[in-house]
Design a protein around this motif. Structure first.
Motif, PDB file in Angstrom:
ATOM      1  N   TYR A 156       0.839  -1.193   0.000  1.00 35.99           N
ATOM      2  CA  TYR A 156       0.000   0.000   0.000  1.00 35.99           C
ATOM      3  C   TYR A 156       0.877   1.247   0.000  1.00 35.99           C
ATOM      4  O   TYR A 156       1.921   1.288   0.639  1.00 35.99           O
ATOM      5  N   THR A 157       0.425   2.261  -0.720  1.00 39.57           N
ATOM      6  CA  THR A 157       1.145   3.517  -0.869  1.00 39.57           C
ATOM      7  C   THR A 157       0.486   4.586  -0.012  1.00 39.57           C
ATOM      8  O   THR A 157      -0.741   4.761  -0.068  1.00 39.57           O
ATOM      9  N   GLU A 158       1.290   5.307   0.748  1.00 39.03           N
ATOM     10  CA  GLU A 158       0.762   6.385   1.568  1.00 39.03           C
ATOM     11  C   GLU A 158       0.280   7.525   0.676  1.00 39.03           C
ATOM     12  O   GLU A 158       0.971   7.931  -0.255  1.00 39.03           O
ATOM     13  N   ILE A 159      -0.909   8.020   0.977  1.00 39.33           N
ATOM     14  CA  ILE A 159      -1.471   9.159   0.252  1.00 39.33           C
ATOM     15  C   ILE A 159      -1.191  10.443   1.021  1.00 39.33           C
ATOM     16  O   ILE A 159      -0.818  11.451   0.445  1.00 39.33           O
ATOM     17  N   GLY A 160      -1.398  10.400   2.326  1.00 38.04           N
ATOM     18  CA  GLY A 160      -1.199  11.587   3.138  1.00 38.04           C
ATOM     19  C   GLY A 160      -1.739  11.406   4.533  1.00 38.04           C
ATOM     20  O   GLY A 160      -2.117  10.307   4.932  1.00 38.04           O
ATOM     21  N   ILE A 161      -1.758  12.514   5.262  1.00 40.32           N
ATOM     22  CA  ILE A 161      -2.161  12.498   6.666  1.00 40.32           C
ATOM     23  C   ILE A 161      -3.307  13.479   6.881  1.00 40.32           C
ATOM     24  O   ILE A 161      -3.284  14.595   6.346  1.00 40.32           O
ATOM     25  N   ILE A 162      -4.282  13.059   7.650  1.00 42.22           N
ATOM     26  CA  ILE A 162      -5.358  13.953   8.078  1.00 42.22           C
ATOM     27  C   ILE A 162      -5.106  14.260   9.560  1.00 42.22           C
ATOM     28  O   ILE A 162      -5.202  13.357  10.403  1.00 42.22           O
ATOM     29  N   PRO A 163      -4.771  15.506   9.878  1.00 45.04           N
ATOM     30  CA  PRO A 163      -4.530  15.849  11.283  1.00 45.04           C
ATOM     31  C   PRO A 163      -5.808  15.787  12.110  1.00 45.04           C
ATOM     32  O   PRO A 163      -6.896  16.104  11.620  1.00 45.04           O
ATOM     33  N   LYS A 164      -5.660  15.374  13.344  1.00 46.42           N
ATOM     34  CA  LYS A 164      -6.750  15.396  14.325  1.00 46.42           C
ATOM     35  C   LYS A 164      -8.013  14.730  13.781  1.00 46.42           C
ATOM     36  O   LYS A 164      -9.108  15.269  13.855  1.00 46.42           O
ATOM     37  N   TYR A 165      -7.853  13.525  13.285  1.00 42.64           N
ATOM     38  CA  TYR A 165      -8.914  12.795  12.586  1.00 42.64           C
ATOM     39  C   TYR A 165      -9.884  12.071  13.513  1.00 42.64           C
ATOM     40  O   TYR A 165     -11.062  11.956  13.224  1.00 42.64           O
ATOM     41  N   GLY A 166      -9.353  11.527  14.608  1.00 44.95           N
ATOM     42  CA  GLY A 166     -10.207  10.706  15.466  1.00 44.95           C
ATOM     43  C   GLY A 166      -9.831  10.821  16.933  1.00 44.95           C
ATOM     44  O   GLY A 166      -8.716  11.219  17.275  1.00 44.95           O
ATOM     45  N   ILE A 167     -10.759  10.436  17.783  1.00 47.76           N
ATOM     46  CA  ILE A 167     -10.589  10.522  19.234  1.00 47.76           C
ATOM     47  C   ILE A 167      -9.959   9.236  19.759  1.00 47.76           C
ATOM     48  O   ILE A 167     -10.496   8.142  19.549  1.00 47.76           O
ATOM     49  N   HIS A 168      -8.838   9.375  20.460  1.00 47.49           N
ATOM     50  CA  HIS A 168      -8.174   8.205  21.049  1.00 47.49           C
ATOM     51  C   HIS A 168      -9.049   7.657  22.178  1.00 47.49           C
ATOM     52  O   HIS A 168      -9.529   8.418  23.031  1.00 47.49           O
ATOM     53  N   PRO A 169      -9.294   6.332  22.186  1.00 48.66           N
ATOM     54  CA  PRO A 169     -10.210   5.770  23.184  1.00 48.66           C
ATOM     55  C   PRO A 169      -9.739   5.883  24.632  1.00 48.66           C
ATOM     56  O   PRO A 169     -10.559   5.852  25.542  1.00 48.66           O
ATOM     57  N   HIS A 170      -8.439   6.019  24.863  1.00 43.15           N
ATOM     58  CA  HIS A 170      -7.950   6.113  26.241  1.00 43.15           C
ATOM     59  C   HIS A 170      -7.750   7.561  26.684  1.00 43.15           C
ATOM     60  O   HIS A 170      -8.234   7.957  27.737  1.00 43.15           O
ATOM     61  N   THR A 171      -7.038   8.323  25.873  1.00 46.15           N
ATOM     62  CA  THR A 171      -6.667   9.682  26.271  1.00 46.15           C
ATOM     63  C   THR A 171      -7.687  10.736  25.865  1.00 46.15           C
ATOM     64  O   THR A 171      -7.646  11.846  26.370  1.00 46.15           O
ATOM     65  N   ARG A 172      -8.554  10.399  24.894  1.00 46.71           N
ATOM     66  CA  ARG A 172      -9.541  11.311  24.311  1.00 46.71           C
ATOM     67  C   ARG A 172      -8.877  12.455  23.529  1.00 46.71           C
ATOM     68  O   ARG A 172      -9.520  13.424  23.162  1.00 46.71           O
ATOM     69  N   GLU A 173      -7.577  12.318  23.281  1.00 47.22           N
ATOM     70  CA  GLU A 173      -6.878  13.296  22.438  1.00 47.22           C
ATOM     71  C   GLU A 173      -7.218  13.032  20.978  1.00 47.22           C
ATOM     72  O   GLU A 173      -7.513  11.895  20.601  1.00 47.22           O
ATOM     73  N   LEU A 174      -7.140  14.079  20.160  1.00 48.96           N
ATOM     74  CA  LEU A 174      -7.348  13.908  18.730  1.00 48.96           C
ATOM     75  C   LEU A 174      -6.074  13.350  18.105  1.00 48.96           C
ATOM     76  O   LEU A 174      -4.976  13.853  18.359  1.00 48.96           O
ATOM     77  N   MET A 175      -6.254  12.295  17.299  1.00 48.82           N
ATOM     78  CA  MET A 175      -5.128  11.591  16.696  1.00 48.82           C
ATOM     79  C   MET A 175      -5.106  11.830  15.186  1.00 48.82           C
ATOM     80  O   MET A 175      -6.149  11.989  14.557  1.00 48.82           O
ATOM     81  N   ASP A 176      -3.898  11.801  14.633  1.00 50.34           N
ATOM     82  CA  ASP A 176      -3.731  11.945  13.187  1.00 50.34           C
ATOM     83  C   ASP A 176      -3.943  10.603  12.507  1.00 50.34           C
ATOM     84  O   ASP A 176      -3.603   9.542  13.065  1.00 50.34           O
ATOM     85  N   GLU A 177      -4.477  10.657  11.301  1.00 55.62           N
ATOM     86  CA  GLU A 177      -4.785   9.443  10.531  1.00 55.62           C
ATOM     87  C   GLU A 177      -3.986   9.470   9.226  1.00 55.62           C
ATOM     88  O   GLU A 177      -3.811  10.516   8.615  1.00 55.62           O
ATOM     89  N   MET A 178      -3.494   8.310   8.829  1.00 52.81           N
ATOM     90  CA  MET A 178      -2.715   8.166   7.605  1.00 52.81           C
ATOM     91  C   MET A 178      -3.557   7.413   6.578  1.00 52.81           C
ATOM     92  O   MET A 178      -4.175   6.396   6.897  1.00 52.81           O
ATOM     93  N   LEU A 179      -3.582   7.910   5.350  1.00 52.55           N
ATOM     94  CA  LEU A 179      -4.344   7.296   4.268  1.00 52.55           C
ATOM     95  C   LEU A 179      -3.413   6.537   3.327  1.00 52.55           C
ATOM     96  O   LEU A 179      -2.310   6.995   3.038  1.00 52.55           O
ATOM     97  N   PHE A 180      -3.907   5.401   2.831  1.00 54.04           N
ATOM     98  CA  PHE A 180      -3.161   4.547   1.906  1.00 54.04           C
ATOM     99  C   PHE A 180      -4.061   4.103   0.771  1.00 54.04           C
ATOM    100  O   PHE A 180      -5.280   4.090   0.908  1.00 54.04           O
ATOM    101  N   TYR A 181      -3.452   3.676  -0.318  1.00 59.31           N
ATOM    102  CA  TYR A 181      -4.191   3.035  -1.413  1.00 59.31           C
ATOM    103  C   TYR A 181      -3.325   1.955  -2.040  1.00 59.31           C
ATOM    104  O   TYR A 181      -2.102   1.939  -1.875  1.00 59.31           O
ATOM    105  N   LYS A 182      -3.979   1.071  -2.762  1.00 59.10           N
ATOM    106  CA  LYS A 182      -3.288   0.053  -3.549  1.00 59.10           C
ATOM    107  C   LYS A 182      -4.101  -0.192  -4.807  1.00 59.10           C
ATOM    108  O   LYS A 182      -5.322  -0.356  -4.738  1.00 59.10           O
ATOM    109  N   ASP A 183      -3.414  -0.197  -5.931  1.00 58.72           N
ATOM    110  CA  ASP A 183      -4.046  -0.467  -7.221  1.00 58.72           C
ATOM    111  C   ASP A 183      -3.733  -1.911  -7.588  1.00 58.72           C
ATOM    112  O   ASP A 183      -2.570  -2.253  -7.803  1.00 58.72           O
ATOM    113  N   LEU A 184      -4.737  -2.745  -7.666  1.00 55.36           N
ATOM    114  CA  LEU A 184      -4.556  -4.171  -7.940  1.00 55.36           C
ATOM    115  C   LEU A 184      -4.650  -4.502  -9.433  1.00 55.36           C
ATOM    116  O   LEU A 184      -4.519  -5.667  -9.804  1.00 55.36           O
TER     117      LEU A 184
END
Length: 185
Positions: A156-184
């Protein structure tokens, strides 16, 4: 680990009882690893709402019946007695992208990690994706989860990062998310 049977495609007519194992594994990954996977534990008790997660997987089972989703299961044995991990392929309707699919919820039981389960279920998911004409796959994962190192190893190839994408279940801090794709194709 002893030789594992091949991963199987979830069949609602025979795998309904597995939804309970999937639900518990989903909850375990959130609680034990802090996995960002749709649900948060209760703030006061730290426990997951198991009935709510089960209802979610039951609704995804309905999507399988309708043909808009595939779920791949890896069991520890041919008798399908214990689920080791699973992954889902969302195949929403799209006239402009009938070849796209979304990889969702790659979850491996904490006691079955480092046994190639992720590689096995992802390989089967890609095989089924090609069979169903879903040849461009996209996915996301939380930075710091460790999974951001797994997907490049699977091609899979990294596309990019979305800052503050989701809530961490323990700390409740906003976490960054990394996007990927693969062409089959």
């Amino acid at each position: 680990m002893a030789h594992l049977p091949p991963p199987v495609v979830y069949d609602p007519s025979q795998h309904q009882p597995v939804l309970h194992q999937m639900t518990q594994m989903h909850a375990d990954c959130v609680i034990q690893d802090g996995t960002l996977a749709t649900f948060l534990p209760d703030v006061s008790t730290g426990e997951m709402d198991i009935p709510k997660i089960l209802k979610h997987w039951q609704s995804l089972s309905t999507e399988v019946e309708r043909g808009s989703r595939v779920i791949i299961l890896q069991f520890i044995d041919e008798a399908e007695s214990e689920l080791m991990g699973f992954v889902s392929l969302s195949m929403p309707f799209s006239e402009t992208g009938p070849f796209r699919g979304g990889v969702e919820k790659l979850l491996v039981s904490p006691q079955h990690r480092k046994n190639g389960v992720a590689r096995r279920v992802m390989g089967k998911l890609e095989e089924v994706g090609v069979e169903k004409g879903r040849t461009v796959l996209v996915l996301d994962t939380t930075i710091g989860s460790g999974a951001e190192y797994v997907y490049p190893k699977l091609g899979y190839t990294e596309i990019g990062i979305i800052p503050k994408y989701g809530i961490h279940p323990h700390t409740r801090e906003l976490m960054d998310e990394m996007l990927f794709y693969k062409d089959l194709r």
